[in-house]
Design an enzyme around this catalytic site. Structure first.
Site, short mmCIF file in Angstrom:
data_model
loop_
_atom_site.label_atom_id
_atom_site.label_comp_id
_atom_site.label_asym_id
_atom_site.label_seq_id
_atom_site.Cartn_x
_atom_site.Cartn_y
_atom_site.Cartn_z
CE1 TYR A 1 32.02 36.57 10.95
CE2 TYR A 1 30.23 36.33 12.51
CZ TYR A 1 31.52 36.04 12.12
OH TYR A 1 32.29 35.22 12.90
CE LYS B 1 33.22 36.68 16.54
NZ LYS B 1 32.08 36.49 15.63
CG HIS C 1 37.02 38.58 13.71
ND1 HIS C 1 35.89 39.01 13.06
CD2 HIS C 1 37.00 37.23 13.61
CE1 HIS C 1 35.22 37.95 12.59
NE2 HIS C 1 35.88 36.87 12.91
CG ASP D 1 29.78 34.90 17.60
OD1 ASP D 1 30.43 35.32 18.57
OD2 ASP D 1 30.29 34.71 16.47
N1 LIG Z 1 35.90 34.12 15.26
C1 LIG Z 1 36.09 33.57 14.08
O1 LIG Z 1 37.11 33.77 13.43
C2 LIG Z 1 35.02 32.68 13.52
C3 LIG Z 1 35.29 31.90 12.37
C4 LIG Z 1 34.29 31.05 11.90
C5 LIG Z 1 33.07 30.98 12.57
N2 LIG Z 1 32.84 31.77 13.67
C6 LIG Z 1 31.54 31.74 14.38
O2 LIG Z 1 31.09 30.41 14.53
C7 LIG Z 1 29.82 30.25 13.90
C8 LIG Z 1 29.65 28.85 13.35
O3 LIG Z 1 30.71 28.49 12.52
P1 LIG Z 1 30.53 28.09 10.99
O4 LIG Z 1 29.43 28.87 10.40
O5 LIG Z 1 31.86 28.15 10.38
O6 LIG Z 1 30.21 26.55 10.99
P2 LIG Z 1 29.31 25.48 11.74
O7 LIG Z 1 28.33 26.07 12.66
O8 LIG Z 1 30.28 24.47 12.24
O9 LIG Z 1 28.56 24.82 10.48
C9 LIG Z 1 27.64 25.54 9.73
C10 LIG Z 1 27.24 24.68 8.54
O10 LIG Z 1 26.55 23.51 9.00
C11 LIG Z 1 25.22 23.51 8.45
N3 LIG Z 1 24.35 23.05 9.56
C12 LIG Z 1 23.95 23.76 10.64
N4 LIG Z 1 23.21 22.99 11.46
C13 LIG Z 1 23.14 21.78 10.88
C14 LIG Z 1 22.49 20.58 11.26
N5 LIG Z 1 21.80 20.49 12.38
N6 LIG Z 1 22.63 19.50 10.44
C15 LIG Z 1 23.33 19.59 9.30
N7 LIG Z 1 23.98 20.71 8.90
C16 LIG Z 1 23.87 21.80 9.69
C17 LIG Z 1 24.94 24.93 8.03
O11 LIG Z 1 24.08 24.97 6.91
P3 LIG Z 1 22.68 25.78 6.91
O12 LIG Z 1 22.94 27.20 7.35
O13 LIG Z 1 22.25 25.68 5.49
O14 LIG Z 1 21.78 25.03 7.85
C18 LIG Z 1 26.33 25.39 7.61
O15 LIG Z 1 26.64 24.94 6.30
C19 LIG Z 1 29.84 31.35 12.83
O16 LIG Z 1 28.55 31.63 12.36
C20 LIG Z 1 30.46 32.48 13.60
O17 LIG Z 1 29.53 33.06 14.47
C21 LIG Z 1 33.80 32.60 14.15
#
Ligand SMILES: NC(=O)c1ccc[n+]([C@@H]2O[C@H](COP(=O)([O-])OP(=O)(O)OC[C@H]3O[C@@H](n4cnc5c(N)ncnc54)[C@H](OP(=O)(O)O)[C@@H]3O)[C@@H](O)[C@H]2O)c1
Length: 270
Positions: free
Chosen positions: A49, A74, A107, A44
């Site tokens: 990004y 997106k 988005h 994704d």
């Molecule tokens: N459509 C939208 O508006 C929108 C908005 C936000 C996000 N998204 C999508 O959703 C994805 C994920 O969301 P997100 O990046 O906000 O947050 P998330 O996946 O909820 O959390 C990511 C955070 O958790 C850490 N992490 C990952 N796996 C872990 C584990 N097993 N144990 C402990 N910590 C862990 C990562 O650090 P490290 O990388 O250092 O491991 C990072 O700091 C995004 O990458 C994007 O593709 C979409």
């Protein structure tokens, strides 16, 4: 890798690697390459990004048939509107170096532009260059408006979703219209990995807090998009299909709702 059916007839892998805040270049290429090696079949990304080029490069060099990998990107807010959206899609596809994407999303529900943008996405879908189209950060009011004008029903709505922000109304709305819900920030962007219910559940079943949050979403029939740049965590986050949370564990997590939006909050978007 379990999949969910889309309203296009295609299917979507229930787990995808998110790459928001994954730096462009080697970091993104390594994360996507590791994920694909570890069994992920879904990535994704988004224009904003800044790493579409690296996602595409990793997908193309993975030695996996293109049809086996589900790629989402997106349309960013600056590019909304009919003509701009068409041009932005062309540019995304060129950066990815792919002939098509599996899913192209609006988005954000940009007021005054989202309906024109959707017409552009419908054209892109009809041309087969996006195999499915969908939206992100759309709540029920935004979806009601879109469905009143749309020729194609969105295949997907990608929203922030975790036990701490369960989006029940939007999930029910999407379920009745055959729209798959994708949970973004399913790990609460790291903010609730230490929550007592999550930690206690993880300790009881011998899994990690992250796995508990992802498994909760999977058992609710959602697509999950965890982000990590670290191979060990990418592996951990992918190892969620060989255990179950029982009814009491699900109920305890269902009891954690607190309206937590870690990112932007579409409740404020008219
Ligand atoms: N459509 C939208 O508006 C929108 C908005 C936000 C996000 N998204 C999508 O959703 C994805 C994920 O969301 P997100 O990046 O906000 O947050 P998330 O996946 O909820 O959390 C990511 C955070 O958790 C850490 N992490 C990952 N796996 C872990 C584990 N097993 N144990 C402990 N910590 C862990 C990562 O650090 P490290 O990388 O250092 O491991 C990072 O700091 C995004 O990458 C994007 O593709 C979409």
């Amino acid at each position: 890798m379990p999949t969910l059916p889309l309203n296009t007839g295609a299917s979507i892998p229930q787990l995808g690697l998110g790459v928001w805040q994954t730096p462009r270049g080697e970091t993104t290429r390594n994360a996507v390459t590791a994920a694909l090696r570890l069994g992920y079949r879904h990535v994704d990304t988004a224009r904003v990004y800044g790493n579409e080029q690296d996602v595409g490069a990793a997908v193309r060099s993975a030695g996996i048939a293109r049809a086996e990998v589900f790629v989402t990107t997106k349309l960013w807010n600056d590019d909304q509107g009919y003509d701009r959206a068409l041009a932005a899609f062309d540019a995304s596809l060129a950066r990815l170096g792919l002939d098509y994407v599996d899913l192209y999303l609006l988005h954000w529900p940009v007021a005054g532009k989202r309906l024109d943008s959707w017409r552009a996405l419908e054209r892109i879908a009809n041309e087969g260059r996006a195999r499915a189209i969908g939206v992100s950060n759309f709540l029920t009011g935004h979806l009601d408006e879109l469905l009143a004008h749309a020729k194609i029903v969105p295949a997907v709505n990608q929203i922030e979703l975790s036990p701490f922000l369960q989006q029940r109304e939007t999930r029910e709305f999407c379920a009745t219209r055959g729209i798959v819900v994708e949970a973004y920030s399913p790990l609460t962007h790291g903010q609730r990995l230490g929550h007592p219910v999550v930690v206690e559940t993880a300790a009881r079943i011998g899994r990690s807090p992250a796995q508990v949050l992802l498994r909760w979403a999977v058992q609710h029939g959602l697509v999950v998009l965890p982000k990590s740049t670290r191979e060990a965590r990418i592996q951990e986050n992918g190892a969620i299909f060989d255990f179950f949370l029982d009814a009491a564990e699900m109920a305890a997590l269902d009891g954690c709702e607190e309206g937590l939006a870690t990112g932007w909050d579409p409740r404020q978007q008219p």
